[in-house]
Write an enzyme that holds these catalytic residues in place. Structure first.
Site, PDB file in Angstrom:
ATOM      1  N   CYS A 139       0.837  -1.207   0.000  1.00  0.00           N
ATOM      2  CA  CYS A 139       0.000   0.000   0.000  1.00  0.00           C
ATOM      3  C   CYS A 139       0.869   1.252   0.000  1.00  0.00           C
ATOM      4  O   CYS A 139       1.391   1.657   1.039  1.00  0.00           O
ATOM      5  CB  CYS A 139      -0.938  -0.002   1.208  1.00  0.00           C
ATOM      6  SG  CYS A 139      -1.991   1.453   1.271  1.00  0.00           S
ATOM      7  N   CYS A 142      -0.448   4.104   2.136  1.00  0.00           N
ATOM      8  CA  CYS A 142      -0.218   3.923   3.578  1.00  0.00           C
ATOM      9  C   CYS A 142       1.250   4.148   3.935  1.00  0.00           C
ATOM     10  O   CYS A 142       1.561   4.776   4.944  1.00  0.00           O
ATOM     11  CB  CYS A 142      -0.565   2.505   4.017  1.00  0.00           C
ATOM     12  SG  CYS A 142      -2.073   1.838   3.322  1.00  0.00           S
ATOM     13  N   ASP A 143       2.147   3.611   3.141  1.00  0.00           N
ATOM     14  CA  ASP A 143       3.553   3.520   3.570  1.00  0.00           C
ATOM     15  C   ASP A 143       4.540   4.356   2.760  1.00  0.00           C
ATOM     16  O   ASP A 143       5.719   4.441   3.132  1.00  0.00           O
ATOM     17  CB  ASP A 143       3.994   2.043   3.541  1.00  0.00           C
ATOM     18  CG  ASP A 143       3.163   1.213   4.512  1.00  0.00           C
ATOM     19  OD1 ASP A 143       2.841   1.725   5.592  1.00  0.00           O
ATOM     20  OD2 ASP A 143       2.814   0.065   4.177  1.00  0.00           O
TER      21      ASP A 143
END
Ligand code: NDP
Length: 314
Positions: A139, A142-143
């Site tokens: 992701c 997300c990261d």
């Protein structure tokens, strides 16, 4: 087979969607019972920092966020049980489900929040570094932030990979896109965007041979499938974007789903094609796939379930 237990509101799955549905259902006195599945807390328990869930100004780890959501659901009386729903008969009244192939339950309403699982390449070092939060992620939204100013690689050639490569290119110094064929599956517009972004380099006909690094990613070995040559990319992050699989197999033939298995809900609601059955979170969402959007749809599912039960006079 054990005797059947009757549940007023059954929630299947324990990601942000399931727990949020449980918070709302419990507060509405629907007496929800939530079965967690095999990974209590869902996909977020496999991530490290979550910086984009509202309400945590300093960020929170995925496992802590999920424990918080669980505690909040339990505070209002949700019964959270470990177990995997292995079979369902949703066309009858009440609905019937089986847990771990042995426990038979009936339910007045069912909220499905079984999520989706990212597909992985299956390399040994990919699994090891992913599990140790060593810089392997599925992701970018997300990261990606954790790799600001660094060089990263992403594997995949669909719309997700193209979108995530573009997202990463805004944060990272350089993005290598590892594509296994000589063309991409992504839409022409997305491809053009990738191809015209200066700091994205596409490696065609390439496969990931290995990921280097003991604690964190230190490089990725790429093999050219035309000539067999190997090349090491000096990257510190490795993103996998080769698709997701919604966890909906047990509902095949009963609930409407698209060709990839995502549950189809009526626009602007969480209603499936079967009355009293609602689908929330990633099992019904291939577009947004964020913890906060899953939580939002979990809330919608509980409200839809509450209204449905009211029509039954419950
Ligand atoms: P897709 O299934 O569309 O694409 C997966 C990609 O990963 C393909 O390019 C495939 O290669 C590649 N791949 C699969 N397995 C491997 C492997 N083992 N090694 C290397 N590469 C591999 O998944 P997406 O997640 O990209 O998209 C899912 C759906 O969501 C699609 O319908 C997509 O259009 C949609 N979507 C739409 C968006 C938008 O409209 N903004 C954004 C994101 C997704 P190959 O092509 O060779 O098979």
């Amino acid at each position: 087979m054990q005797n059947s237990e009757h549940i007023h509101c059954l929630i299947i799955g324990s990601g942000p969607a399931g727990y949020t549905a449980a918070i709302y259902a419990a507060r509405a006195d629907l007496k929800p019972v939530l079965y967690t599945g095999l990974t209590p807390g869902g996909q977020l328990t496999e991530t490290t920092e979550v910086d984009n869930f509202p309400g945590y100004p300093k960020g929170v780890t995925g496992p802590v966020l999920m424990e918080d959501l669980k505690a909040q659901a339990e505070r209002f009386g949700t019964q959270v049980r470990f177990g995997m729903v292995t079979k369902a008969d949703l066309n009858c009244t009440p609905k019937k489900v089986w847990v771990d192939d042995t426990i038979e339950l009936t339910a007045d309403t069912v909220i499905i929040s079984t999520g989706a699982s990212a597909k992985w390449l299956g390399l040994e070092n990919e699994t090891r570094l992913r599990m140790n939060a060593g810089g392997v992620s599925a992701c970018a939204v997300c990261d990606g932030f954790f790799f600001k100013g660094q060089e990263v690689a992403i594997v995949g050639a669909g719309d997700t990979a193209a979108e995530e490569a573009t997202y990463l290119s805004k944060l990272c110094k350089k993005v290598y896109m590892i594509v296994r064929r000589d063309q991409m599956r992504a839409s022409k517009a997305m491809q053009r965007r990738v191809e015209t972004t200066a700091n994205i380099e596409i490696l065609w006909n390439s496969e990931t041979a290995d990921i280097l690094g003991k604690e964190t990613v230190e490089g990725v070995v790429v093999k050219n499938s035309n000539d067999g040559s190997l090349k090491t990319l000096n990257v510190t992050g490795f993103f996998v974007a080769i698709g997701h699989k919604p966890n909906t197999d047990i509902f095949k033939g009963q609930l409407n789903m698209d060709d990839q298995g995502y549950l189809v809900v009526q626009a602007g609601s969480t209603r499936t094609n079967i009355e009293g059955v609602f689908a929330v979170g990633d099992c019904a969402d291939k577009t947004y796939r964020q913890a906060v959007t899953a939580a939002g749809s979990g809330c919608m599912g509980a409200l839809d379930a509450e209204r449905y039960l009211a029509t039954l006079g419950h």
